[in-house]
Design a protein around this motif. Structure first.
Motif, PDB file in Angstrom:
ATOM      1  N   ALA A 205     -13.882  29.783 -38.168  1.00  0.00           N
ATOM      2  CA  ALA A 205     -13.461  30.991 -38.882  1.00  0.00           C
ATOM      3  C   ALA A 205     -13.806  32.246 -38.079  1.00  0.00           C
ATOM      4  CB  ALA A 205     -14.112  31.036 -40.254  1.00  0.00           C
ATOM      5  N   ILE A 206     -14.999  32.268 -37.486  1.00  0.00           N
ATOM      6  CA  ILE A 206     -15.401  33.419 -36.677  1.00  0.00           C
ATOM      7  C   ILE A 206     -14.473  33.569 -35.477  1.00  0.00           C
ATOM      8  CG2 ILE A 206     -17.214  34.289 -35.139  1.00  0.00           C
ATOM      9  CD1 ILE A 206     -19.263  33.096 -37.098  1.00  0.00           C
ATOM     10  N   ALA A 207     -14.217  32.460 -34.788  1.00  0.00           N
ATOM     11  CA  ALA A 207     -13.343  32.512 -33.611  1.00  0.00           C
ATOM     12  C   ALA A 207     -11.932  32.944 -33.994  1.00  0.00           C
ATOM     13  CB  ALA A 207     -13.327  31.150 -32.916  1.00  0.00           C
ATOM     14  N   ARG A 208     -11.402  32.387 -35.084  1.00  0.00           N
ATOM     15  CA  ARG A 208     -10.035  32.707 -35.499  1.00  0.00           C
ATOM     16  C   ARG A 208      -9.892  34.194 -35.798  1.00  0.00           C
ATOM     17  NH1 ARG A 208      -8.987  31.650 -40.593  1.00  0.00           N
ATOM     18  NH2 ARG A 208     -10.321  29.800 -40.498  1.00  0.00           N
ATOM     19  N   ASP A 209     -10.900  34.800 -36.381  1.00  0.00           N
ATOM     20  CA  ASP A 209     -10.870  36.240 -36.649  1.00  0.00           C
ATOM     21  C   ASP A 209     -10.803  37.067 -35.369  1.00  0.00           C
ATOM     22  OD1 ASP A 209     -10.922  35.882 -39.369  1.00  0.00           O
ATOM     23  OD2 ASP A 209     -13.073  36.265 -39.585  1.00  0.00           O
ATOM     24  N   ARG A 210     -11.178  36.455 -34.260  1.00  0.00           N
ATOM     25  CA  ARG A 210     -11.173  37.145 -32.968  1.00  0.00           C
ATOM     26  C   ARG A 210     -10.020  36.705 -32.082  1.00  0.00           C
ATOM     27  NH1 ARG A 210     -15.903  37.244 -35.315  1.00  0.00           N
ATOM     28  NH2 ARG A 210     -17.558  38.696 -34.704  1.00  0.00           N
ATOM     29  N   GLY A 211      -9.044  36.001 -32.682  1.00  0.00           N
ATOM     30  CA  GLY A 211      -7.870  35.585 -31.933  1.00  0.00           C
ATOM     31  C   GLY A 211      -8.089  34.390 -31.047  1.00  0.00           C
ATOM     32  N   SER A 241     -18.989  23.101 -23.852  1.00  0.00           N
ATOM     33  CA  SER A 241     -19.176  22.114 -24.921  1.00  0.00           C
ATOM     34  C   SER A 241     -18.065  22.158 -25.961  1.00  0.00           C
ATOM     35  CB  SER A 241     -20.518  22.354 -25.629  1.00  0.00           C
ATOM     36  OG  SER A 241     -20.525  23.601 -26.310  1.00  0.00           O
ATOM     37  N   SER A 242     -17.101  23.046 -25.776  1.00  0.00           N
ATOM     38  CA  SER A 242     -16.057  23.260 -26.787  1.00  0.00           C
ATOM     39  C   SER A 242     -14.736  23.580 -26.106  1.00  0.00           C
ATOM     40  CB  SER A 242     -16.425  24.440 -27.694  1.00  0.00           C
ATOM     41  OG  SER A 242     -17.766  24.355 -28.151  1.00  0.00           O
ATOM     42  N   ARG A 243     -13.655  23.350 -26.838  1.00  0.00           N
ATOM     43  CA  ARG A 243     -12.340  23.790 -26.373  1.00  0.00           C
ATOM     44  C   ARG A 243     -11.949  25.034 -27.139  1.00  0.00           C
ATOM     45  NH1 ARG A 243     -11.314  18.096 -26.174  1.00  0.00           N
ATOM     46  NH2 ARG A 243     -10.617  17.393 -24.111  1.00  0.00           N
ATOM     47  N   PHE A 244     -11.818  26.137 -26.426  1.00  0.00           N
ATOM     48  CA  PHE A 244     -11.345  27.395 -27.000  1.00  0.00           C
ATOM     49  C   PHE A 244      -9.961  27.704 -26.428  1.00  0.00           C
ATOM     50  CE2 PHE A 244     -16.040  28.078 -27.129  1.00  0.00           C
ATOM     51  CZ  PHE A 244     -16.173  28.329 -28.488  1.00  0.00           C
ATOM     52  N   TRP A 245      -9.031  28.051 -27.308  1.00  0.00           N
ATOM     53  CA  TRP A 245      -7.680  28.423 -26.896  1.00  0.00           C
ATOM     54  C   TRP A 245      -7.346  29.809 -27.434  1.00  0.00           C
ATOM     55  CZ3 TRP A 245      -5.465  23.435 -29.526  1.00  0.00           C
ATOM     56  CH2 TRP A 245      -5.838  22.301 -28.786  1.00  0.00           C
ATOM     57  N   ALA A 246      -6.538  30.535 -26.700  1.00  0.00           N
ATOM     58  CA  ALA A 246      -6.035  31.819 -27.206  1.00  0.00           C
ATOM     59  C   ALA A 246      -5.034  31.547 -28.323  1.00  0.00           C
ATOM     60  CB  ALA A 246      -5.381  32.616 -26.086  1.00  0.00           C
ATOM     61  N   ALA A 247      -5.259  32.149 -29.490  1.00  0.00           N
ATOM     62  CA  ALA A 247      -4.401  31.872 -30.652  1.00  0.00           C
ATOM     63  C   ALA A 247      -2.954  32.279 -30.386  1.00  0.00           C
ATOM     64  CB  ALA A 247      -4.948  32.582 -31.887  1.00  0.00           C
ATOM     65  N   ASP A 248      -2.759  33.368 -29.658  1.00  0.00           N
ATOM     66  CA  ASP A 248      -1.391  33.852 -29.444  1.00  0.00           C
ATOM     67  C   ASP A 248      -0.625  33.020 -28.412  1.00  0.00           C
ATOM     68  OD1 ASP A 248      -2.671  34.678 -27.135  1.00  0.00           O
ATOM     69  OD2 ASP A 248      -2.337  36.824 -27.457  1.00  0.00           O
ATOM     70  N   ALA A 249      -1.314  32.080 -27.739  1.00  0.00           N
ATOM     71  CA  ALA A 249      -0.645  31.210 -26.767  1.00  0.00           C
ATOM     72  C   ALA A 249      -0.561  29.768 -27.254  1.00  0.00           C
ATOM     73  CB  ALA A 249      -1.386  31.260 -25.429  1.00  0.00           C
ATOM     74  N   TRP A 250      -1.059  29.526 -28.472  1.00  0.00           N
ATOM     75  CA  TRP A 250      -1.073  28.147 -28.991  1.00  0.00           C
ATOM     76  C   TRP A 250       0.348  27.642 -29.224  1.00  0.00           C
ATOM     77  CZ3 TRP A 250      -0.839  26.854 -34.657  1.00  0.00           C
ATOM     78  CH2 TRP A 250      -0.999  25.472 -34.881  1.00  0.00           C
ATOM     79  N   GLN A 251       0.647  26.500 -28.668  1.00  0.00           N
ATOM     80  CA  GLN A 251       1.980  25.904 -28.803  1.00  0.00           C
ATOM     81  C   GLN A 251       1.843  24.388 -28.807  1.00  0.00           C
ATOM     82  OE1 GLN A 251       4.951  27.395 -26.038  1.00  0.00           O
ATOM     83  NE2 GLN A 251       6.163  25.535 -26.228  1.00  0.00           N
TER      84      GLN A 251
END
Length: 311
Positions: A205-211, A241-251
């Protein structure tokens, strides 16, 4: 795992009160020594270890050369930030950041825990080894998933997909929850599952709020020998230790650009590197542009998630 000849720098020579005990792919551990400074550390903090994050970078079970400048600082500072965000959910092993100047910013003093021999993985999206399992039989660690999912699909709800911890240089093995319950006991396994999913939910939730999309994460827990509480250890919610993706590039349906060492992996497996992964030959040195782009991705992850600049 193999080490490039110049991939592991000499240990810091001026760490008063500490003696080096272990080197992993990325981290070095130091224990209080028998000097007055070391005895003072034990008197103040108890049974502790100094965890130092280096700038080493690994891929395909090789530690590469050169390292990624400031990577260790990013890993440590991001872990500390996340520990603060999660403090009301689960205690953590950090007792102080008052560390020797030689490792300032990249080290933390941590309580020594009795670690559970389990990699606690939460997945909210399907990719990596989870995708491979799903494509084989429609399940991940025995958890059935809906038909029609592709690389990058968001799961109906996050799932707990533990793995057994492998020896250094070996690969962890995804296992069903029942295997973990048999190994450490049903109550302890249920606690790890509950805490892992709670941490993932908060962080997602924290990450999603930051895109930023938190696709999955790996956590490690242990028991605090003083309080008996299940405690979050190691690093937490970093690009290692995690996979982080840019929300605006998620496909969904393709590999997602990630905030980690993907540039390193991509270059190693490209024709440009000239390296045969199946051979016994160590990988070549990383080009300057690959090092720079990888550093930029680590810093970008830190800045997007925390909302502040590291330097």
């Amino acid at each position: 795992m193999t080490l490039a000849p110049d991939a592991v720098p000499a240990q810091p020579s001026d760490l008063p009160g500490w003696t080096h005990t272990y080197s992993g792919k990325v981290r070095d551990l130091f224990a209080p020594d028998a000097s007055p400074a070391g005895r003072a550390l034990v008197a103040e903090h108890g049974d502790v270890v100094l965890v130092v994050a280096s700038d080493r970078v690994s891929a395909y079970d090789h530690v590469l050369s050169p390292g990624i400048p400031d990577k260790g600082v990013v890993l440590t500072q991001l872990s500390l930030w996340w520990f603060d965000q999660l403090a009301d959910l689960v205690p953590n092993h950090v007792v102080s950041t008052d560390v020797p100047e030689a490792v300032a910013g990249r080290a933390m003093i941590c309580r020594r825990l009795e670690m559970f021999p389990v990699e606690c993985v939460a997945r909210g999206y399907l990719t990596g080894s989870g995708l491979a399992e799903y494509q084989a039989d429609g399940q991940v660690t025995g958890i059935p998933l809906p038909d029609g999912l592709v690389d990058g699909s968001r799961l109906p709800e996050p799932i707990f997909t533990p793995a057994t911890k492998a020896a250094l240089g070996d690969h962890d093995e995804n296992v069903p929850f029942a295997v973990v319950a048999d190994q450490i006991g049903a109550d302890a396994a249920a606690t790890l599952r509950e805490l892992t999913l709670a941490v993932y939910a908060r962080a997602e939730a924290i990450a999603r709020d930051r895109g930023v999309i938190l696709a999955d994460t790996k956590l490690e827990f242990g028991t605090d020998p003083v309080t008996g509480a299940v405690t979050l250890g190691d690093e937490v919610l970093t690009p290692d230790s995690s996979r982080f993706w840019a929300a605006d590039a998620w496909q969904p349906g393709r590999s997602q650009p990630s905030f980690d060492k993907q540039y390193v992996r991509d270059w190693l497996t490209s024709d440009a590197s000239g390296w045969d992964r199946a051979s016994d030959v160590p990988p070549p040195a990383l080009p300057a542009d690959v090092v720079e782009r990888t550093r930029d991705r680590y810093l970008d992850a830190f800045e997007r998630l925390t909302g502040r600049h590291l330097f």
